[in-house]
Design a protein around this motif. Structure first.
Motif, PDB file in Angstrom:
ATOM      1  N   LEU A 257       0.826  -1.201   0.000  1.00  0.00           N
ATOM      2  CA  LEU A 257       0.000   0.000   0.000  1.00  0.00           C
ATOM      3  C   LEU A 257       0.867   1.261   0.000  1.00  0.00           C
ATOM      4  O   LEU A 257       0.609   2.209  -0.759  1.00  0.00           O
ATOM      5  CB  LEU A 257      -0.921  -0.003   1.215  1.00  0.00           C
ATOM      6  N   LEU A 258       1.879   1.296   0.847  1.00  0.00           N
ATOM      7  CA  LEU A 258       2.739   2.473   0.915  1.00  0.00           C
ATOM      8  C   LEU A 258       3.441   2.715  -0.409  1.00  0.00           C
ATOM      9  O   LEU A 258       3.595   3.869  -0.848  1.00  0.00           O
ATOM     10  CB  LEU A 258       3.743   2.310   2.059  1.00  0.00           C
ATOM     11  N   ARG A 259       3.857   1.659  -1.058  1.00  0.00           N
ATOM     12  CA  ARG A 259       4.501   1.808  -2.369  1.00  0.00           C
ATOM     13  C   ARG A 259       3.496   2.295  -3.406  1.00  0.00           C
ATOM     14  O   ARG A 259       3.798   3.193  -4.201  1.00  0.00           O
ATOM     15  CB  ARG A 259       5.118   0.477  -2.797  1.00  0.00           C
ATOM     16  N   ALA A 260       2.298   1.693  -3.409  1.00  0.00           N
ATOM     17  CA  ALA A 260       1.286   2.091  -4.385  1.00  0.00           C
ATOM     18  C   ALA A 260       0.828   3.525  -4.175  1.00  0.00           C
ATOM     19  O   ALA A 260       0.480   4.226  -5.135  1.00  0.00           O
ATOM     20  CB  ALA A 260       0.091   1.136  -4.305  1.00  0.00           C
ATOM     21  N   ALA A 261       0.829   3.979  -2.923  1.00  0.00           N
ATOM     22  CA  ALA A 261       0.405   5.345  -2.605  1.00  0.00           C
ATOM     23  C   ALA A 261       1.529   6.352  -2.793  1.00  0.00           C
ATOM     24  O   ALA A 261       1.312   7.559  -2.611  1.00  0.00           O
ATOM     25  CB  ALA A 261      -0.116   5.400  -1.169  1.00  0.00           C
ATOM     26  N   GLY A 262       2.726   5.880  -3.126  1.00  0.00           N
ATOM     27  CA  GLY A 262       3.837   6.785  -3.362  1.00  0.00           C
ATOM     28  C   GLY A 262       4.448   7.371  -2.109  1.00  0.00           C
ATOM     29  O   GLY A 262       4.923   8.505  -2.119  1.00  0.00           O
TER      30      GLY A 262
END
Length: 305
Positions: A96-101
């Motif tokens: 999630l953190l990666r997808a949310a940038g």
């Protein structure tokens, strides 16, 4: 996508703030504010949701990036079959953190059940952790510090038993929730109060709580907590919910055991510290001691920078 069983509770309405981001075939709620780093990420306790921490999130976002989210099967995220392993929950959050940038490293704020996941994240991805703030965290050594009546099952089992939700109990908790969420915007406050009074929400919290022995095994196999700044915050007050589970004569031994456990946890790492908030309760430490929690975050960020 996994098909959920009855061990799930999600809100079908659109989230009042934030957005949903797809990770692994599920849409996960995330609310990101502020700029700079290291980013602060709040990991909710069992039965809790990300917006329960909106008060400290908004203040943290004034001096760094701050992130709230809901695990699958809870809050505004998509349903999922529960319980899950700690590694599944950690991989989901990392995705999630990666997808949310939101780039690493992170200061993870783990409350109760979320404290277990924060430490498991730190074990698996130490290079992505700048610091840990643990609020009344669940811990695998709980039984070693507690008298027999307060010890928990050593193996995964049935959900933690819940008290009967009588009209009086619902009324008492509605008053408590309304008081605790009073500073929240009205539309968010009303949603949170109703969500927390939903028996399905309590059941999901009990299911996650029943999975703790398995998560503790993951922590024991995972090795030491990495050498990062760590602050453990605990309270000496009695959570209103605890009074419905425990007889009065066990409340003092409970606090004495917690103080010893959290001191040992802080002492287990080179840069650990235990802060005790008099009369703070387990579920609402971040509301009753908002200023102190924010100061702990500021201190951690200062140490990481």
């Amino acid at each position: 996508m996994q098909h959920p069983d009855n061990h799930t509770t999600t809100i079908t309405d659109a989230p009042p703030v934030g957005r949903r981001v797809e990770v692994g075939g599920r849409r996960l709620f995330v609310h990101q504010s502020g700029t700079g780093g290291p980013a602060v990420v709040f990991l909710p306790g069992a039965s809790a949701v990300g917006l329960d921490y909106l008060n400290v999130h908004d203040r943290a976002s004034q001096f760094t990036t701050s992130v709230l989210y809901d695990r699958s099967g809870t809050g505004w995220s998509d349903p999922a079959a529960l319980p899950r392993t700690g590694d599944e929950a950690v991989d989901e959050l990392r995705g999630l953190l990666r997808a949310a940038g939101v780039p690493a490293p992170y200061v993870l704020v783990g409350h109760s059940f979320g404290g277990v996941l924060a430490r498991r994240f730190a074990q698996r991805f130490p290079a992505e952790i700048a610091g840990l703030l643990l609020l009344e965290p669940a811990h695998e050594d709980w039984n070693a510090f507690m008298p027999e009546p307060l010890r928990l099952p050593e193996r995964p089992g049935e959900p933690v038993p819940l008290p009967e939700l009588t009209e009086q109990l619902v009324r008492e908790f509605r008053e408590l929730l309304t008081r605790m969420f009073a500073p929240w915007p009205q539309d968010i406050r009303e949603m949170l109060v109703e969500h927390h009074l939903n028996p399905a929400t309590l059941h999901v919290g009990a299911v996650e709580g029943g999975s703790l022995p398995a998560l503790y095994d993951e922590l024991r196999r995972g090795g030491a907590t990495p050498d990062v700044p760590l602050i453990v915050c605990s309270g000496t007050g009695i959570d209103p919910g605890q009074r419905h589970f425990l007889p009065e004569e066990l409340l003092r031994p409970l606090n004495e055991g917690k103080l010893a456990l959290y001191t040992a946890l802080a002492d287990s790492v080179p840069r650990g510290e235990h802060r005790v908030f008099e009369d703070g309760s387990h579920s609402w430490l971040h509301v009753e001691y908002e200023d102190e929690v924010i100061q702990a975050l500021r201190d951690l960020l200062h140490r990481t920078r």
